[in-house]
Design a protein around this motif. Structure first.
Motif, PDB file in Angstrom:
ATOM      1  N   ALA A   1       1.238  -9.997  -7.243  1.00 33.56           N
ATOM      2  CA  ALA A   1       0.519  -9.569  -8.424  1.00 33.56           C
ATOM      3  C   ALA A   1       0.071  -8.359  -8.066  1.00 33.56           C
ATOM      4  O   ALA A   1      -0.170  -7.258  -8.768  1.00 33.56           O
ATOM      5  CB  ALA A   1      -0.569 -10.526  -8.141  1.00 33.56           C
ATOM      6  N   GLN A   2      -0.237  -7.839  -6.793  1.00 36.01           N
ATOM      7  CA  GLN A   2      -0.803  -6.618  -6.214  1.00 36.01           C
ATOM      8  C   GLN A   2       0.321  -5.558  -6.425  1.00 36.01           C
ATOM      9  O   GLN A   2      -0.146  -4.401  -7.132  1.00 36.01           O
ATOM     10  CB  GLN A   2      -1.301  -6.427  -4.702  1.00 36.01           C
ATOM     11  CG  GLN A   2      -2.442  -6.461  -4.568  1.00 36.01           C
ATOM     12  CD  GLN A   2      -2.822  -6.264  -3.120  1.00 36.01           C
ATOM     13  OE1 GLN A   2      -2.568  -7.144  -2.277  1.00 36.01           O
ATOM     14  NE2 GLN A   2      -3.673  -5.294  -2.773  1.00 36.01           N
ATOM     15  N   MET A   3       1.556  -5.649  -6.184  1.00 37.37           N
ATOM     16  CA  MET A   3       2.581  -4.817  -6.475  1.00 37.37           C
ATOM     17  C   MET A   3       2.535  -4.423  -7.821  1.00 37.37           C
ATOM     18  O   MET A   3       2.861  -3.281  -8.274  1.00 37.37           O
ATOM     19  CB  MET A   3       3.811  -5.435  -6.054  1.00 37.37           C
ATOM     20  CG  MET A   3       5.002  -4.804  -5.773  1.00 37.37           C
ATOM     21  SD  MET A   3       4.842  -3.745  -4.266  1.00 37.37           S
ATOM     22  CE  MET A   3       6.385  -2.842  -4.284  1.00 37.37           C
TER      23      MET A   3
ATOM     24  N   TYR B   1       0.089 -15.978  -0.065  1.00 37.49           N
ATOM     25  CA  TYR B   1       0.231 -14.682   0.201  1.00 37.49           C
ATOM     26  C   TYR B   1       1.283 -13.732  -0.528  1.00 37.49           C
ATOM     27  O   TYR B   1       1.148 -12.503  -0.977  1.00 37.49           O
ATOM     28  CB  TYR B   1       0.134 -14.388   1.719  1.00 37.49           C
ATOM     29  CG  TYR B   1      -0.934 -14.774   2.500  1.00 37.49           C
ATOM     30  CD1 TYR B   1      -1.978 -13.817   2.711  1.00 37.49           C
ATOM     31  CD2 TYR B   1      -1.215 -15.972   3.061  1.00 37.49           C
ATOM     32  CE1 TYR B   1      -3.231 -14.113   3.218  1.00 37.49           C
ATOM     33  CE2 TYR B   1      -2.310 -16.366   3.673  1.00 37.49           C
ATOM     34  CZ  TYR B   1      -3.519 -15.371   3.741  1.00 37.49           C
ATOM     35  OH  TYR B   1      -4.578 -15.671   4.425  1.00 37.49           O
TER      36      TYR B   1
ATOM     37  N   ASN C   1       0.422  -4.243  -9.890  1.00 38.27           N
ATOM     38  CA  ASN C   1      -0.730  -3.519 -10.467  1.00 38.27           C
ATOM     39  C   ASN C   1      -0.798  -2.018  -9.917  1.00 38.27           C
ATOM     40  O   ASN C   1      -1.718  -1.221 -10.195  1.00 38.27           O
ATOM     41  CB  ASN C   1      -1.957  -4.388  -9.901  1.00 38.27           C
ATOM     42  CG  ASN C   1      -2.719  -5.428 -10.768  1.00 38.27           C
ATOM     43  OD1 ASN C   1      -2.362  -5.374 -12.178  1.00 38.27           O
ATOM     44  ND2 ASN C   1      -2.983  -6.401 -10.202  1.00 38.27           N
ATOM     45  N   MET C   2       0.256  -1.763  -9.034  1.00 36.18           N
ATOM     46  CA  MET C   2       0.236  -0.436  -8.734  1.00 36.18           C
ATOM     47  C   MET C   2       1.279   0.405  -9.294  1.00 36.18           C
ATOM     48  O   MET C   2       2.280  -0.032  -9.839  1.00 36.18           O
ATOM     49  CB  MET C   2       0.610  -0.306  -7.073  1.00 36.18           C
ATOM     50  CG  MET C   2      -0.411  -1.078  -6.292  1.00 36.18           C
ATOM     51  SD  MET C   2       0.294  -1.805  -4.638  1.00 36.18           S
ATOM     52  CE  MET C   2       0.692  -0.112  -3.764  1.00 36.18           C
TER      53      MET C   2
ATOM     54  N   PHE D   1       0.937  -1.319  -0.107  1.00 36.66           N
ATOM     55  CA  PHE D   1       0.089  -0.141   0.001  1.00 36.66           C
ATOM     56  C   PHE D   1       1.016   1.246  -0.124  1.00 36.66           C
ATOM     57  O   PHE D   1       1.776   1.175   0.763  1.00 36.66           O
ATOM     58  CB  PHE D   1      -0.902  -0.128   1.264  1.00 36.66           C
ATOM     59  CG  PHE D   1      -1.602   1.189   1.423  1.00 36.66           C
ATOM     60  CD1 PHE D   1      -2.645   1.583   0.584  1.00 36.66           C
ATOM     61  CD2 PHE D   1      -1.397   2.016   2.729  1.00 36.66           C
ATOM     62  CE1 PHE D   1      -3.330   2.801   0.804  1.00 36.66           C
ATOM     63  CE2 PHE D   1      -2.321   3.194   2.756  1.00 36.66           C
ATOM     64  CZ  PHE D   1      -3.050   3.442   1.890  1.00 36.66           C
TER      65      PHE D   1
ATOM     66  N   HIS E   1       0.191 -13.402  -4.013  1.00 36.53           N
ATOM     67  CA  HIS E   1      -0.734 -12.140  -4.033  1.00 36.53           C
ATOM     68  C   HIS E   1      -0.246 -10.801  -3.857  1.00 36.53           C
ATOM     69  O   HIS E   1      -0.350  -9.987  -4.665  1.00 36.53           O
ATOM     70  CB  HIS E   1      -1.897 -12.443  -2.800  1.00 36.53           C
ATOM     71  CG  HIS E   1      -3.096 -11.481  -2.878  1.00 36.53           C
ATOM     72  ND1 HIS E   1      -4.054 -11.380  -3.312  1.00 36.53           N
ATOM     73  CD2 HIS E   1      -3.049 -10.447  -1.567  1.00 36.53           C
ATOM     74  CE1 HIS E   1      -4.638 -10.254  -3.077  1.00 36.53           C
ATOM     75  NE2 HIS E   1      -4.214  -9.678  -2.131  1.00 36.53           N
ATOM     76  N   TRP E   2       0.746 -10.637  -3.066  1.00 37.49           N
ATOM     77  CA  TRP E   2       1.803  -9.432  -2.697  1.00 37.49           C
ATOM     78  C   TRP E   2       2.131  -9.203  -4.119  1.00 37.49           C
ATOM     79  O   TRP E   2       2.369  -7.890  -4.699  1.00 37.49           O
ATOM     80  CB  TRP E   2       2.856  -9.611  -1.654  1.00 37.49           C
ATOM     81  CG  TRP E   2       3.409  -8.458  -1.310  1.00 37.49           C
ATOM     82  CD1 TRP E   2       3.091  -7.602  -0.552  1.00 37.49           C
ATOM     83  CD2 TRP E   2       4.791  -8.104  -1.846  1.00 37.49           C
ATOM     84  NE1 TRP E   2       4.149  -6.566  -0.578  1.00 37.49           N
ATOM     85  CE2 TRP E   2       5.181  -6.945  -1.464  1.00 37.49           C
ATOM     86  CE3 TRP E   2       5.732  -8.491  -3.237  1.00 37.49           C
ATOM     87  CZ2 TRP E   2       6.223  -6.164  -1.821  1.00 37.49           C
ATOM     88  CZ3 TRP E   2       6.410  -7.869  -3.474  1.00 37.49           C
ATOM     89  CH2 TRP E   2       6.969  -6.705  -2.760  1.00 37.49           C
TER      90      TRP E   2
END
Length: 240
Positions: free
Chosen positions: A170-172, A164, A174-175, A98, A167-168
């Motif tokens: 993939a999210q990273m 996890y 996308n930012m 985040f 997921h971290w």
């Protein structure tokens, strides 16, 4: 050494299980106070995280022995894991991941704290020191998600495993990247648990690596000034 780790693990586990243990020349037990157990959960989780920003930040290899004990305690005492994540996310929002944006009415000093910087007497810590701490915390997290306590229940599932981490990652990706920080934490994460992710996710993992190489690194490059190239160059070298 394994025997030392077992000694540390057993002492923590005994304390959390309500048994009396020796500490600092005294006998202590969580049953001595109504909030004793909750207090120890909180302080233990806080200690694991502070070891990330202190020991691991200075000695990368320290991530693994600390992580294997933390993971084993988490498996037996889930409350410690919840509090570990709470402390970790507060100190290092990139472990969520985040990037806190500057909100109206928030002072710059408060915003710097939300980004993970230490601010003392209105003085913000230097960038190198900040990145070193963030590296330690991300490396500890990347070690925790792939390690299980080897002496426990062989059938026990990891309380916060590699899914996890996937997921971290993939999210990273996308930012929108942040100069200096994104390249640093991405490299730390991949150096520590890239191999474990590759073994579990195989072809999917290599697709992500290609995406980082062809799409994400150019995006980091586009927002990186000449004075911030160090972490980006290290990431590029690692990806080669």
């Amino acid at each position: 050494a394994g025997s030392q780790l077992r000694e540390v693990f057993d002492k923590i586990n005994n304390l959390l299980s309500g048994k009396s243990v020796q500490s600092g020349g005294r006998t202590v037990s969580v049953t001595q106070h109504p909030q004793g157990l909750e207090f120890v959960y909180y302080k233990l989780a806080e200690k694991f995280v502070s070891q990330g920003e202190e020991e691991v930040a200075s000695h990368y290899d320290a991530a693994f022995p600390i992580a294997v004990v933390a993971s084993g305690i988490w498996e037996l005492h889930p409350r410690v894991g919840d509090l570990f994540l709470a402390h970790l996310h507060r100190k290092c929002p990139y472990s969520v991941p985040f990037y806190p944006s500057l909100k109206e009415g928030t002072s710059m000093e408060e915003h710097q704290r939300m980004l993970g910087y230490q601010v003392k007497d209105s003085k913000v810590e230097e960038q190198d020191h900040f990145l070193k701490r963030m590296s330690g915390l991300i490396r500890l997290y990347a070690a925790v998600i792939q390690l299980q306590w080897p002496y426990g229940n062989k059938d026990g599932t990891h309380p916060h495993g590699l899914n996890y981490g996937w997921h971290w990652l993939a999210q990273m990706l996308n930012m929108e990247p942040l100069a200096d920080v994104t390249a640093t934490v991405l490299l730390d994460f991949l150096e520590v648990c890239g191999n474990a992710l590759m073994k579990q996710y195989k072809a999917q993992f290599w697709k992500i690596m290609v995406l980082i190489q062809e799409d994400y690194i150019p995006r980091i490059e586009a927002i990186t000034s000449s004075g911030q190239m160090g972490s980006l160059m290290r990431l590029k070298k690692f990806m080669e």
